[in-house]
Design a protein around this motif. Sequence first.
Motif, PDB file in Angstrom:
ATOM      1  N   UNK A 140     -14.361   4.723  -9.343  1.00 13.22           N
ATOM      2  CA  UNK A 140     -13.613   5.396  -8.538  1.00 13.22           C
ATOM      3  C   UNK A 140     -13.318   5.010  -7.105  1.00 13.22           C
ATOM      4  N   UNK A 141     -14.261   4.434  -6.468  1.00 10.44           N
ATOM      5  CA  UNK A 141     -13.725   4.168  -5.185  1.00 10.44           C
ATOM      6  C   UNK A 141     -12.488   3.117  -5.302  1.00 10.44           C
ATOM      7  N   UNK A 142     -12.544   2.112  -5.891  1.00 13.50           N
ATOM      8  CA  UNK A 142     -11.332   1.292  -6.315  1.00 13.50           C
ATOM      9  C   UNK A 142      -9.911   2.161  -6.349  1.00 13.50           C
ATOM     10  N   UNK A 143     -10.163   3.072  -7.360  1.00 15.76           N
ATOM     11  CA  UNK A 143      -9.038   3.885  -7.754  1.00 15.76           C
ATOM     12  C   UNK A 143      -8.505   4.555  -6.425  1.00 15.76           C
ATOM     13  N   UNK A 144      -9.468   5.188  -5.809  1.00  9.23           N
ATOM     14  CA  UNK A 144      -8.907   5.977  -4.577  1.00  9.23           C
ATOM     15  C   UNK A 144      -8.320   5.039  -3.561  1.00  9.23           C
ATOM     16  N   UNK A 145      -8.953   3.913  -3.592  1.00  9.30           N
ATOM     17  CA  UNK A 145      -7.968   2.985  -2.653  1.00  9.30           C
ATOM     18  C   UNK A 145      -6.501   2.605  -3.072  1.00  9.30           C
ATOM     19  N   UNK A 146      -6.412   2.770  -4.484  1.00  9.81           N
ATOM     20  CA  UNK A 146      -5.072   2.322  -4.938  1.00  9.81           C
ATOM     21  C   UNK A 146      -4.313   3.485  -4.690  1.00  9.81           C
ATOM     22  N   UNK A 147      -4.849   4.700  -4.739  1.00  8.52           N
ATOM     23  CA  UNK A 147      -4.221   6.148  -4.447  1.00  8.52           C
ATOM     24  C   UNK A 147      -3.626   5.999  -2.963  1.00  8.52           C
ATOM     25  N   UNK A 186      13.074  -1.929  -0.900  1.00  8.58           N
ATOM     26  CA  UNK A 186      11.725  -1.792  -1.148  1.00  8.58           C
ATOM     27  C   UNK A 186      11.169  -0.663  -2.007  1.00  8.58           C
ATOM     28  N   UNK A 187      12.125  -0.593  -3.081  1.00  5.23           N
ATOM     29  CA  UNK A 187      11.700   0.488  -3.920  1.00  5.23           C
ATOM     30  C   UNK A 187      10.687   0.000  -4.949  1.00  5.23           C
ATOM     31  N   UNK A 188      10.743  -1.216  -5.393  1.00  8.77           N
ATOM     32  CA  UNK A 188       9.726  -2.127  -6.404  1.00  8.77           C
ATOM     33  C   UNK A 188       8.317  -1.813  -6.014  1.00  8.77           C
ATOM     34  N   UNK A 189       8.063  -2.427  -4.758  1.00  5.08           N
ATOM     35  CA  UNK A 189       6.678  -2.353  -4.643  1.00  5.08           C
ATOM     36  C   UNK A 189       6.051  -0.901  -4.626  1.00  5.08           C
ATOM     37  N   UNK A 190       6.671   0.132  -4.453  1.00  2.39           N
ATOM     38  CA  UNK A 190       6.105   1.284  -4.442  1.00  2.39           C
ATOM     39  C   UNK A 190       5.898   1.680  -6.134  1.00  2.39           C
ATOM     40  N   UNK A 191       6.933   1.414  -6.670  1.00  3.09           N
ATOM     41  CA  UNK A 191       6.766   1.693  -8.258  1.00  3.09           C
ATOM     42  C   UNK A 191       5.666   0.833  -8.767  1.00  3.09           C
ATOM     43  N   UNK A 192       5.592  -0.533  -8.363  1.00  2.00           N
ATOM     44  CA  UNK A 192       4.294  -1.351  -8.813  1.00  2.00           C
ATOM     45  C   UNK A 192       2.945  -0.774  -8.595  1.00  2.00           C
ATOM     46  N   UNK A 193       2.857  -0.465  -7.416  1.00  2.00           N
ATOM     47  CA  UNK A 193       1.819   0.175  -6.810  1.00  2.00           C
ATOM     48  C   UNK A 193       1.276   1.674  -7.631  1.00  2.00           C
ATOM     49  N   UNK A 194       2.238   2.479  -7.896  1.00  3.83           N
ATOM     50  CA  UNK A 194       2.208   3.805  -8.535  1.00  3.83           C
ATOM     51  C   UNK A 194       1.936   3.567  -9.949  1.00  3.83           C
ATOM     52  N   UNK A 195       2.625   2.463 -10.526  1.00  2.07           N
ATOM     53  CA  UNK A 195       2.197   2.163 -12.021  1.00  2.07           C
ATOM     54  C   UNK A 195       0.792   1.607 -12.073  1.00  2.07           C
ATOM     55  N   UNK A 196       0.427   0.775 -11.332  1.00  4.17           N
ATOM     56  CA  UNK A 196      -0.911   0.360 -11.521  1.00  4.17           C
ATOM     57  C   UNK A 196      -1.955   1.286 -11.309  1.00  4.17           C
ATOM     58  N   UNK A 197      -1.937   2.169 -10.248  1.00  2.00           N
ATOM     59  CA  UNK A 197      -2.806   3.425 -10.115  1.00  2.00           C
ATOM     60  C   UNK A 197      -2.915   4.242 -11.376  1.00  2.00           C
ATOM     61  N   UNK A 198      -1.813   4.547 -12.138  1.00  2.00           N
ATOM     62  CA  UNK A 198      -1.578   5.374 -13.048  1.00  2.00           C
ATOM     63  C   UNK A 198      -2.150   4.575 -14.197  1.00  2.00           C
ATOM     64  N   UNK A 199      -1.845   3.525 -14.469  1.00  2.51           N
ATOM     65  CA  UNK A 199      -2.501   2.770 -15.698  1.00  2.51           C
ATOM     66  C   UNK A 199      -3.839   2.566 -15.592  1.00  2.51           C
ATOM     67  N   UNK A 200      -4.704   2.402 -14.238  1.00  2.00           N
ATOM     68  CA  UNK A 200      -5.990   2.324 -14.483  1.00  2.00           C
ATOM     69  C   UNK A 200      -6.732   3.632 -14.652  1.00  2.00           C
ATOM     70  N   UNK A 201      -6.104   4.682 -14.130  1.00  6.18           N
ATOM     71  CA  UNK A 201      -6.596   6.012 -14.167  1.00  6.18           C
ATOM     72  C   UNK A 201      -6.547   6.494 -15.766  1.00  6.18           C
ATOM     73  N   UNK A 202      -5.381   6.373 -16.541  1.00  3.68           N
ATOM     74  CA  UNK A 202      -5.257   6.744 -17.823  1.00  3.68           C
ATOM     75  C   UNK A 202      -6.289   5.927 -18.610  1.00  3.68           C
ATOM     76  N   UNK A 203      -6.189   4.733 -18.658  1.00  4.50           N
ATOM     77  CA  UNK A 203      -7.349   3.658 -19.432  1.00  4.50           C
ATOM     78  C   UNK A 203      -8.590   3.674 -18.884  1.00  4.50           C
ATOM     79  N   UNK A 204      -9.010   3.785 -17.635  1.00  6.52           N
ATOM     80  CA  UNK A 204     -10.323   3.479 -17.186  1.00  6.52           C
ATOM     81  C   UNK A 204     -10.865   4.950 -17.272  1.00  6.52           C
ATOM     82  N   UNK A 205     -10.384   6.174 -17.091  1.00 10.25           N
ATOM     83  CA  UNK A 205     -11.013   7.553 -16.856  1.00 10.25           C
ATOM     84  C   UNK A 205     -11.785   7.686 -18.075  1.00 10.25           C
ATOM     85  N   UNK A 206     -11.251   7.933 -19.318  1.00 10.60           N
ATOM     86  CA  UNK A 206     -11.858   8.158 -20.523  1.00 10.60           C
ATOM     87  C   UNK A 206     -13.055   7.353 -20.901  1.00 10.60           C
TER      88      UNK A 206
END
Length: 333
Positions: free
Chosen positions: A206-213, A236-256
Amino acid sequence: SSYILIHSLSLMLFPDCYVLNDTEINKDLEKYYLSPSYAIEFCIGFPSNLVVVLGYIFCLKEWHSCHIYIFNLAVSDLVFLCTLPHLSYLYANDYPVTSPFICIINRYVLHLNLYSSILFMVWISMDRFLLIKHPMKNHHLLTPRGALIVTGLTWLAVNVEVCPLIALIVKDLQRENLSRCLDFSSLEGDFNTLGYSLGLTITGYILPLLALCVFSQKVSHLLHMQERAVQNRTSYKRPLRVVISATVMFFVLYTPYHVLRNVRIASLQQWAGYHSKTIGIIKATYILARPFAFLHSVINPVFYFLLGDKFRELLISKIREITRKPDLRREPA
């Protein structure tokens, strides 16, 4: 395996109408769903992560802070994937213990790298944020030395988080007469397993996920400020897409996985008072969620290529160089 999945869903949706034993269904899920799923994830994820690790070792001449974080993330995922063949064997053969030492190490390494993976993604996101904020790389965390210190502290912190798991595994192995190597959610030890699992969920996920957010928001804010200043709509659009994608990935895969792991452990407590059929349904749902949590190690190589700062070009160039050598040897002098 599709037959087993259909029946397990029927068990969850219509428990009173289901005629087969839920324990047998869970065993079939482990044998025909978990075991092949882990084998497939290993076969796909191991080669791609190995290519990244070897590429960084042999192709990259100058290492920056981001390279250090990405390399450690790739190593973490590679080691994590090496635990899956043993798990696949365990679930295919009803948890037999070939060696208590291997059981302990495999379970420990799996959870160690499960939580180090998301932490290194946090540091990569932090690095992207600092690089946008300090493009001249004059921040101490953007130096290789700063990245090495953060990396060392990360491995230390994750080991401290996961080391109590060893005591749980050892105690459970003794309880099972060294005959079965069980999953985290089925362990029983001398301390509160549910409390430890909840604490690990909070500190390790949870804490690392909040840090990603937070870093997603900060990167987005910085990019909007820069676009207003220089009127550049494509920078600089790519860094934002990458960071958001990583956050969404861990939220979707780790939360359940984390929710169901804690629910599964809670369902086994005496104070919960759950019926055996309800416990079987919870376990079946938890089994279905586990391979999805481990998919992060298969997906992460995509981020390596997006974040690697010319790493893709260097790797492709190295591969072409290797493939050309046999052709040059065959050419007449």
